[in-house]
Design an enzyme around this catalytic site. Structure first.
Site, PDB file in Angstrom:
ATOM      1  CG  ASP A   1     119.374  76.322  -9.903  1.00  0.00           C
ATOM      2  OD1 ASP A   1     118.076  75.601 -10.685  1.00  0.00           O
ATOM      3  OD2 ASP A   1     120.076  75.295  -9.313  1.00  0.00           O
TER       4      ASP A   1
ATOM      5  CE1 TYR B   1     123.427  72.224  -5.537  1.00  0.00           C
ATOM      6  CE2 TYR B   1     122.142  74.081  -6.252  1.00  0.00           C
ATOM      7  CZ  TYR B   1     122.627  72.484  -6.968  1.00  0.00           C
ATOM      8  OH  TYR B   1     123.286  72.296  -7.693  1.00  0.00           O
TER       9      TYR B   1
ATOM     10  CE  LYS C   1     119.679  72.333  -9.673  1.00  0.00           C
ATOM     11  NZ  LYS C   1     119.897  73.083  -8.795  1.00  0.00           N
TER      12      LYS C   1
ATOM     13  CG  HIS D   1     121.188  67.479  -8.052  1.00  0.00           C
ATOM     14  ND1 HIS D   1     121.315  68.473  -7.441  1.00  0.00           N
ATOM     15  CD2 HIS D   1     122.310  68.277  -9.071  1.00  0.00           C
ATOM     16  CE1 HIS D   1     122.192  69.131  -7.214  1.00  0.00           C
ATOM     17  NE2 HIS D   1     122.403  69.158  -8.114  1.00  0.00           N
TER      18      HIS D   1
END
Length: 315
Positions: free
Chosen positions: A47, A52, A81, A112
């Site tokens: 994931d 990120y 996402k 998200h």
């Protein structure tokens, strides 16, 4: 179907334990090495998200293993996402994600947060003047276009309440396959799980042990006397009990650790069996939401003036 897989409403299967790759430090080599370590231990569900910053390291680690013949792309399940600043053009955002990953498609692409920001916002923390009006009808049409173009195999949501999913279903041609939310023994998400079950939407749990390694997380779940007592009874760890509880509810669990011993411990939850007494004890535990999303609430520019509005009183 293997017991470590769950069936989605689009016919896909999702491994019920996944490795999260968010890291505050976002060190490329640490992430790359941890992913390769996870692959050797049997993880095949990963994931990430554009915000990120871990997509390049994750993609490189997976491609290295594929090129060595250690794993096949078809056996992997990769989720990324759509960040709030890309709601205006999900197709371009996903193409950028695929470039970062060095892949032709992701298995799952999620919205998200139900939050739209100005196009230049690139951090998880939007300033007050960086919000835009949320237009989920347009956003979801872009997500459906990603699916039509074969850039992803499935689409879904993250941090959506029952009410927000219900609003989405009013105009969606494709029902979300997944809704990824905070879920653990101290935030059980019973109402949301029941709603998603009624609409055949798979619930995927982030912070399934309370996010103790994150700056915003808590050790309350793994330090709970109830969880510790059940762990002792089964000669397991508190983290394994929390993870097994999530899986027992039909959810997949996304757990983040870059430590080899913890990675082994987490995947070991697959072989743990909880009995009815254990589950009933967990059901009686107090509820406490850890990730509240205060940063997406303000009195002027956010569509959400209060935390209760963000979560539609599901808090």
């Amino acid at each position: 179907m293997k017991s470590n897989m769950a069936r989605l409403n689009n016919g896909m299967t999702i491994p019920i334990i996944g490795m999260g790759t968010f890291s505050f430090e976002n060190d490329y080599h640490i992430t790359h090495n941890a992913v390769q370590m996870a692959l050797k231990l049997g993880y095949n569900h990963f994931d990430t998200a554009q915000v990120y910053g871990s997509e390049p390291a994750l993609g490189a680690a997976l491609r290295d293993s594929i090129s060595r013949g250690a794993v096949e792309r078809e056996s992997l399940f990769v989720t990324s996402k759509l960040w709030g600043s890309h709601h205006h053009d999900p197709v371009s955002a996903l193409k950028r994600t695929l470039m970062n990953l060095g892949m032709e498609y992701v298995d799952m692409y999620l919205v998200h947060w139900p939050v739209r920001m100005k196009p230049w916002v690139s951090t998880p923390y939007a300033k007050e003047d960086e919000f835009e009006n949320l237009d989920m009808e347009t956003t979801w049409a872009g997500m459906e276009r990603c699916l039509e173009m074969g850039l992803c195999r499935g689409i879904g949501t993250s941090n959506f309440s029952c009410k927000k999913i219900e609003s989405l279903l009013d105009h969606a041609s494709v029902v979300p396959a997944v809704n990824q939310v905070e879920m653990h023994p101290m935030w059980k998400q019973k109402k949301l799980r029941n709603y998603c079950k009624d609409h055949d939407i798979h619930v995927s749990a982030y912070s399934p042990i309370g996010g103790p390694g994150n700056f915003w997380g808590s050790t309350a779940v793994v330090e709970s006397p109830v969880i510790r007592s059940i762990a002792q009874k089964h000669k397991a760890t508190p983290a394994q009990v929390a993870l097994r509880w999530g899986m027992s509810k039909g959810s997949s669990v996304i757990v983040k650790s870059f430590n080899e011993d913890r990675l082994k411990e987490n995947i070991g939850a697959l072989s743990l069996k909880l009995d009815n007494k254990d589950v009933n004890e967990i059901e009686r535990m107090e509820e406490w939401k850890i990730m509240r999303g205060e940063v997406y609430v303000n009195q002027t520019t956010s569509p959400y003036k209060t935390i209760e509005e963000l979560w539609d009183d599901e808090i």
